[in-house]
Design an enzyme around this catalytic site. Sequence first.
Site, PDB file in Angstrom:
ATOM      1  N   GLY A   1       0.831  -1.206   0.000  1.00 13.54           N
ATOM      2  CA  GLY A   1       0.000   0.000   0.000  1.00 13.54           C
ATOM      3  C   GLY A   1       0.862   1.251   0.000  1.00 13.54           C
ATOM      4  O   GLY A   1       2.058   1.200  -0.302  1.00 13.54           O
TER       5      GLY A   1
ATOM      6  N   HIS B   1      -0.821  27.219  39.152  1.00  7.36           N
ATOM      7  CA  HIS B   1      -2.182  27.713  39.350  1.00  7.36           C
ATOM      8  C   HIS B   1      -2.444  28.813  38.331  1.00  7.36           C
ATOM      9  O   HIS B   1      -1.608  29.684  38.159  1.00  7.36           O
ATOM     10  CB  HIS B   1      -2.335  28.273  40.771  1.00  7.36           C
ATOM     11  CG  HIS B   1      -3.693  28.853  41.012  1.00  7.36           C
ATOM     12  ND1 HIS B   1      -4.814  28.069  41.139  1.00  7.36           N
ATOM     13  CD2 HIS B   1      -4.104  30.144  41.117  1.00  7.36           C
ATOM     14  CE1 HIS B   1      -5.863  28.849  41.320  1.00  7.36           C
ATOM     15  NE2 HIS B   1      -5.459  30.109  41.305  1.00  7.36           N
TER      16      HIS B   1
HETATM   17  C1  FAD Z   1      -8.839   5.907  11.777  1.00  7.02           C
HETATM   18  C2  FAD Z   1      -7.700   5.512  12.686  1.00  7.02           C
HETATM   19  C3  FAD Z   1      -7.235   6.424  13.632  1.00  7.02           C
HETATM   20  C4  FAD Z   1      -6.186   6.082  14.469  1.00  7.02           C
HETATM   21  N1  FAD Z   1      -5.749   6.997  15.391  1.00  7.02           N
HETATM   22  C5  FAD Z   1      -4.727   6.686  16.206  1.00  7.02           C
HETATM   23  C6  FAD Z   1      -4.230   7.640  17.148  1.00  7.02           C
HETATM   24  O1  FAD Z   1      -4.725   8.767  17.246  1.00  7.02           O
HETATM   25  N2  FAD Z   1      -3.180   7.281  17.935  1.00  7.02           N
HETATM   26  C7  FAD Z   1      -2.616   6.046  17.854  1.00  7.02           C
HETATM   27  O2  FAD Z   1      -1.672   5.782  18.595  1.00  7.02           O
HETATM   28  N3  FAD Z   1      -3.063   5.116  16.970  1.00  7.02           N
HETATM   29  C8  FAD Z   1      -4.103   5.413  16.154  1.00  7.02           C
HETATM   30  N4  FAD Z   1      -4.544   4.484  15.247  1.00  7.02           N
HETATM   31  C9  FAD Z   1      -3.897   3.144  15.223  1.00  7.02           C
HETATM   32  C10 FAD Z   1      -2.563   3.194  14.492  1.00  7.02           C
HETATM   33  O3  FAD Z   1      -2.753   3.775  13.227  1.00  7.02           O
HETATM   34  C11 FAD Z   1      -1.993   1.793  14.374  1.00  7.02           C
HETATM   35  O4  FAD Z   1      -1.936   1.223  15.664  1.00  7.02           O
HETATM   36  C12 FAD Z   1      -0.593   1.789  13.778  1.00  7.02           C
HETATM   37  O5  FAD Z   1      -0.542   2.528  12.602  1.00  7.02           O
HETATM   38  C13 FAD Z   1      -0.135   0.358  13.550  1.00  7.02           C
HETATM   39  O6  FAD Z   1       1.158   0.367  12.979  1.00  7.02           O
HETATM   40  P1  FAD Z   1       1.814  -0.962  12.406  1.00  7.02           P
HETATM   41  O7  FAD Z   1       3.189  -0.596  12.028  1.00  7.02           O
HETATM   42  O8  FAD Z   1       1.600  -2.078  13.350  1.00  7.02           O
HETATM   43  O9  FAD Z   1       0.943  -1.337  11.120  1.00  7.02           O
HETATM   44  P2  FAD Z   1       0.620  -0.500   9.815  1.00  7.02           P
HETATM   45  O10 FAD Z   1       0.985   0.920   9.942  1.00  7.02           O
HETATM   46  O11 FAD Z   1      -0.798  -0.822   9.474  1.00  7.02           O
HETATM   47  O12 FAD Z   1       1.595  -1.108   8.728  1.00  7.02           O
HETATM   48  C14 FAD Z   1       1.345  -2.336   8.122  1.00  7.02           C
HETATM   49  C15 FAD Z   1       1.746  -2.223   6.662  1.00  7.02           C
HETATM   50  O13 FAD Z   1       1.907  -3.522   6.141  1.00  7.02           O
HETATM   51  C16 FAD Z   1       1.418  -3.538   4.824  1.00  7.02           C
HETATM   52  N5  FAD Z   1       1.058  -4.916   4.510  1.00  7.02           N
HETATM   53  C17 FAD Z   1       0.190  -5.715   5.169  1.00  7.02           C
HETATM   54  N6  FAD Z   1       0.141  -6.928   4.625  1.00  7.02           N
HETATM   55  C18 FAD Z   1       1.003  -6.901   3.585  1.00  7.02           C
HETATM   56  C19 FAD Z   1       1.388  -7.864   2.622  1.00  7.02           C
HETATM   57  N7  FAD Z   1       0.882  -9.114   2.615  1.00  7.02           N
HETATM   58  N8  FAD Z   1       2.296  -7.504   1.690  1.00  7.02           N
HETATM   59  C20 FAD Z   1       2.821  -6.259   1.679  1.00  7.02           C
HETATM   60  N9  FAD Z   1       2.498  -5.314   2.567  1.00  7.02           N
HETATM   61  C21 FAD Z   1       1.599  -5.634   3.507  1.00  7.02           C
HETATM   62  C22 FAD Z   1       0.218  -2.608   4.866  1.00  7.02           C
HETATM   63  O14 FAD Z   1      -0.081  -2.108   3.579  1.00  7.02           O
HETATM   64  C23 FAD Z   1       0.710  -1.526   5.810  1.00  7.02           C
HETATM   65  O15 FAD Z   1       1.293  -0.442   5.142  1.00  7.02           O
HETATM   66  C24 FAD Z   1      -5.580   4.799  14.375  1.00  7.02           C
HETATM   67  C25 FAD Z   1      -6.040   3.884  13.418  1.00  7.02           C
HETATM   68  C26 FAD Z   1      -7.084   4.232  12.583  1.00  7.02           C
HETATM   69  C27 FAD Z   1      -7.559   3.234  11.543  1.00  7.02           C
END
Ligand code: FAD
Length: 464
Positions: A36, A442
């Site tokens: 993505g 305060h």
């Molecule tokens: C609307 C919304 C609001 C949010 N607000 C907050 C907030 O205010 N504060 C907060 O702390 N958290 C918030 N979150 C949660 C936060 O966004 C996530 O917890 C965090 O981004 C997770 O990070 P990650 O690195 O685990 O996964 P991600 O950032 O989701 O990264 C995973 C990546 O892996 C890629 N991927 C998956 N499978 C495959 C595959 N098979 N092949 C290739 N690529 C793949 C995906 O495309 C993606 O880019 C929010 C989430 C949403 C949906």
Amino acid sequence: MAAHRFDLVVVGTGTGLDVANWAAEAGWRVAIVEKGPIGGTCLNRGCIPSKLLLHSADVMEVLRRAPAFGIHPQGVTVDFAAIVKRVTDSVDGDSRGIEEALRGLDNPRLFRGEARFVGAKRLRVGEDELEAERFLLASGARPRIPPVEGLADVPYMTSTDALRRTTLPRSMVVLGGGFIAAELAHFYGSLGTQVSIVHRHPLLLNREDGDIARRFTEVYQRRFRLALDAEPTRVRREGQDIVVETRGRDGKRGALRAEALLVAVGLTPNSDVLDVARTGVRTDARGYIAVDAYLETSVPGIFALGDAIGKHMYKHAANHEGPYALQNLREPGNRVPVSYHAMPHAVFAWPQVAGVGATEEEVRQSGAPYLVGTHRYRDTAMGHALEEDDGFVKLLVHAETGRILGCHILGPEAATLLHEVVVAMKAGEGTIENVTRAVHVHPALSEVVDRAAASLAHPGGAHP
Ligand SMILES: Cc1cc2nc3c(=O)[nH]c(=O)nc-3n(C[C@H](O)[C@H](O)[C@H](O)COP(=O)(O)OP(=O)(O)OC[C@H]3O[C@@H](n4cnc5c(N)ncnc54)[C@H](O)[C@@H]3O)c2cc1C
């Protein structure tokens, strides 16, 4: 098919990108795979766009309350397309910038496309096959679509779509009552959409401390139409509108009609698309990748973090796990377990909510003797200045040791106010003295936290 061998293969450019960069800096040959937009959920469809958009909603709420302070704004109009464009341009620009920088690098090497395991420690991405002794699965999660009759036949939005919609709908039904549903209801509702929420639990934000969830639900009851303790049973099209039929736990049936439908009932992990079972990685009943205290999966050398493991599904939690993953990948003989103590969270709705540690229900269940301290914003000078009637701070403290067990805040700047307590919980013994010994400015809002700490008493007293 081109075969490549690396020291480490990382799936996902959210938090995974940080670990990939650190490992490359440390001298490993690293591959990173992304299907993505670069930057993952937080940047492209999560924290960042939602919080940029929500600021516009907060501005609107301030304007709405302005007459209480002798200010009467007139001719206020909403340029919804401009609000969304500001945000979309910003996050898309950032994502493109990161991608360009990454494409210019040889290490980590970027592979674009959907990754799928095809064997033990063998990952296929298009025409490439990547092999390594070590993997980091930072593959995140996606919006969950519930099995509701008729849903597939109507145009509905997930949070990803709702953050990029360029027209303000007249009305909207939101399915779900968690933090994403609450934030998006606030965003659309403040800017003029008539919002209805269907939630299967009697309270919104039902995982929060009970007093917080109750107060939040009361406020949303004033703002929106709520169908609580109810399930959507069927969704159908009626003219230009969508009708959501509901059934309450008491059997009562209802129907909500709106121009738009938002599905925000939670997340589901991406481990299915990645087919982690093909490399022997075990998942839990919901599909989240099972890891031990060191973030290692059931396969030695394969680690996972962030939303993919389904523990604390916030970006700051994934960021916190990143350095542990790197350490434990690099030094198997010197592994460090992840400490999740005092992991905070926040809901950037109106009212804002923030929490850390145990809820009162959890403390009660644990059997620990405890004290509760609560204080209303209204009963401090700054809370009064803000005419804030709903907000309060609630502290839970061990009755014998003075250790802070939890803190829950509802009201303006809750997410920021919470940090005094988060720091106190991490400092020394993590006792309430870390809060009460400090002199509080305060009349700053932080006095609400100080007063809650000063009011600690055995449970059963007055509730906020
Ligand atoms: C609307 C919304 C609001 C949010 N607000 C907050 C907030 O205010 N504060 C907060 O702390 N958290 C918030 N979150 C949660 C936060 O966004 C996530 O917890 C965090 O981004 C997770 O990070 P990650 O690195 O685990 O996964 P991600 O950032 O989701 O990264 C995973 C990546 O892996 C890629 N991927 C998956 N499978 C495959 C595959 N098979 N092949 C290739 N690529 C793949 C995906 O495309 C993606 O880019 C929010 C989430 C949403 C949906």
